[in-house]
Design a protein around this motif. Structure first.
Motif, PDB file in Angstrom:
ATOM      1  N   LEU A  93      29.139  32.850  59.927  1.00 48.88           N
ATOM      2  CA  LEU A  93      27.970  33.671  60.230  1.00 48.88           C
ATOM      3  C   LEU A  93      28.240  35.137  59.921  1.00 48.88           C
ATOM      4  N   GLU A  94      29.447  35.585  60.243  1.00 48.65           N
ATOM      5  CA  GLU A  94      29.792  36.975  59.956  1.00 48.65           C
ATOM      6  C   GLU A  94      29.859  37.216  58.452  1.00 48.65           C
ATOM      7  N   ALA A  95      30.382  36.237  57.702  1.00 49.29           N
ATOM      8  CA  ALA A  95      30.439  36.373  56.244  1.00 49.29           C
ATOM      9  C   ALA A  95      29.029  36.459  55.653  1.00 49.29           C
ATOM     10  N   ARG A 150      23.463  27.288  56.914  1.00 48.01           N
ATOM     11  CA  ARG A 150      23.677  26.780  58.266  1.00 48.01           C
ATOM     12  C   ARG A 150      25.089  27.163  58.670  1.00 48.01           C
ATOM     13  N   PRO A 151      25.255  27.985  59.704  1.00 47.37           N
ATOM     14  CA  PRO A 151      26.609  28.467  60.042  1.00 47.37           C
ATOM     15  C   PRO A 151      27.485  27.357  60.609  1.00 47.37           C
ATOM     16  N   TYR A 203      19.910  34.979  60.100  1.00 47.16           N
ATOM     17  CA  TYR A 203      21.100  35.402  60.844  1.00 47.16           C
ATOM     18  C   TYR A 203      20.900  35.224  62.351  1.00 47.16           C
ATOM     19  N   HIS A 204      19.755  35.635  62.870  1.00 45.60           N
ATOM     20  CA  HIS A 204      19.478  35.494  64.313  1.00 45.60           C
ATOM     21  C   HIS A 204      19.383  34.021  64.704  1.00 45.60           C
ATOM     22  N   GLU A 213      10.515  41.204  52.034  1.00 42.99           N
ATOM     23  CA  GLU A 213      10.403  39.796  52.387  1.00 42.99           C
ATOM     24  C   GLU A 213      11.778  39.131  52.399  1.00 42.99           C
ATOM     25  N   LEU A 214      12.613  39.476  51.411  1.00 41.08           N
ATOM     26  CA  LEU A 214      13.970  38.928  51.357  1.00 41.08           C
ATOM     27  C   LEU A 214      14.794  39.401  52.558  1.00 41.08           C
ATOM     28  N   LYS A 215      14.653  40.674  52.923  1.00 41.57           N
ATOM     29  CA  LYS A 215      15.397  41.215  54.057  1.00 41.57           C
ATOM     30  C   LYS A 215      14.986  40.535  55.361  1.00 41.57           C
ATOM     31  N   GLN A 216      13.697  40.349  55.562  1.00 44.22           N
ATOM     32  CA  GLN A 216      13.222  39.678  56.776  1.00 44.22           C
ATOM     33  C   GLN A 216      13.738  38.249  56.859  1.00 44.22           C
ATOM     34  N   LEU A 217      13.765  37.565  55.726  1.00 42.06           N
ATOM     35  CA  LEU A 217      14.276  36.198  55.705  1.00 42.06           C
ATOM     36  C   LEU A 217      15.745  36.150  56.076  1.00 42.06           C
TER      37      LEU A 217
END
Length: 348
Positions: free
Chosen positions: A30-32, A23-24, A77-78, A68-72
């Motif tokens: 968020l950038e990190a 949770r940012p 992030y979005h 699947e990990l990349k999509q998560l």
């Protein structure tokens, strides 16, 4: 399963847990997160690079796990970006200030041709004329022959025509008189119509001519219609369109579909009839042609010329618009220059 695969599978599971719990707290956090997982030197980049060490029979399953990990990670992030934008006081988001003026809502404007077309229709509707429309691609009969212009008639040379097909001839209509023919062929009398529409002629484009323009033609057929009825109708139109001080004159002319025929001029609106470059120092400007419907045209359309008479007239809407708004170049109407069109916002 190899020892490497067991280790990397456990590591991916840990990454999933970490990503799901993220949770940012701000833009920096968020950038990190983005750099750690999605950056060019991030975790996902390293995991995909390690695909070459995986056994060929396991690469398909391993690739599905990594995707699947990349999509998560991308989804998280979005979501974090949206949360920060909606959070008051954070960079990228802002509190609503209800004291600020509203964003201006820009309205368009009607085209000057449309304005004048509507005005002409309104004027003639007041004296009982209805609107008739027809196709822009016409056959030879409705565009020429029925209008007392048979094949090889010299009047055809007065109109440079765009032909769509030959033998039989189909053309882009050169006038809206073709609509009058179609209405007369229906045989429902009396007839009192105006025919607005776009027409086409193969002419050199200049400040005073174009390959397409707009017309309004009128037709009135009944028993005992005379030239006096025509003149009074057009007097009324000129006074309504240009003002009661406008003067009118008729000059004998020739059209194959009317007899007798006339050109109608009005006193120049720019110089007040004193003479200028627009009226060629005459004080008069031609605005339309007119005349009594030729008996042969009536017979061509199945109307008894011994019982019925009528008058017709036709004008270019561009010509009327140029006079009304004192526009000197016909090309401005079709160039879509916003600077020109904005001048008519107040006329809506």
């Amino acid at each position: 399963m190899s020892s490497y695969m067991e280790d990397i599978t456990q590591q991916i599971a840990a990454y999933k847990t970490e990503i799901a719990a993220f949770r940012p707290s701000g833009e920096a956090a968020l950038e990190a997160f983005r750099v750690r997982f999605l950056g060019s030197k991030g975790i996902l980049k390293e995991l995909f690079a390690g695909m070459k060490t995986v056994a060929p029979e396991q690469r398909k399953d391993f690739g599905l796990v990594l995707n699947e990990l990349k999509q998560l990670a991308e989804e998280q992030y979005h979501n974090g970006r949206e949360q920060l934008q909606d959070r008051p006081g954070e960079s990228g988001g802002r509190e609503a200030d209800h004291t600020l003026p509203a964003e201006p809502q820009r309205l368009g404007a009607r085209h000057p041709i449309s304005l004048v077309r509507s005005r002409i229709i309104s004027i003639f509707e007041k004296i009982g004329f209805s609107i008739a429309e027809g196709p822009e691609i016409e056959d030879d009969w409705h565009n020429f022959s029925a209008l007392n212009m048979p094949e090889n008639h010299p009047a055809r040379d007065m109109q440079d025509t765009f032909y769509v097909a030959k033998a039989p001839d189909w053309v882009l209509r050169t006038h809206t008189s073709s609509v009058q023919v179609r209405v007369m062929e229906q045989g429902k009398l009396p007839i009192r119509i105006i025919c607005p529409g776009r027409v086409f002629r193969n002419e050199t484009i200049s400040a005073r001519a174009h390959c397409f323009f707009h017309q309004v033609e009128g037709l009135y057929i009944d028993e005992n219609v005379s030239f006096a009825d025509l003149k009074q109708t057009l007097y009324y139109f000129v006074q309504e369109m240009f003002g009661e001080e406008s003067r009118v004159r008729f000059r004998p002319s020739y059209f194959p579909f009317t007899e007798p025929s006339a050109e109608m001029d009005i006193s120049c609106l720019i110089c007040g009839g004193k003479g200028c470059s627009v009226c060629k120092q005459t004080g008069w400007v031609e605005i339309l042609g007119c005349g009594m419907v030729h008996p042969r045209l009536l017979e061509n359309c199945g109307i008894d010329s011994r019982r019925y008479t009528g008058f017709a007239f036709g004008m270019g809407i561009e010509r009327i618009t140029m006079l009304k708004y004192q526009i000197r170049d016909l090309r401005l109407f079709s160039e879509n220059d916003v600077r020109f069109l904005k001048q008519f916002e107040g006329a809506v």
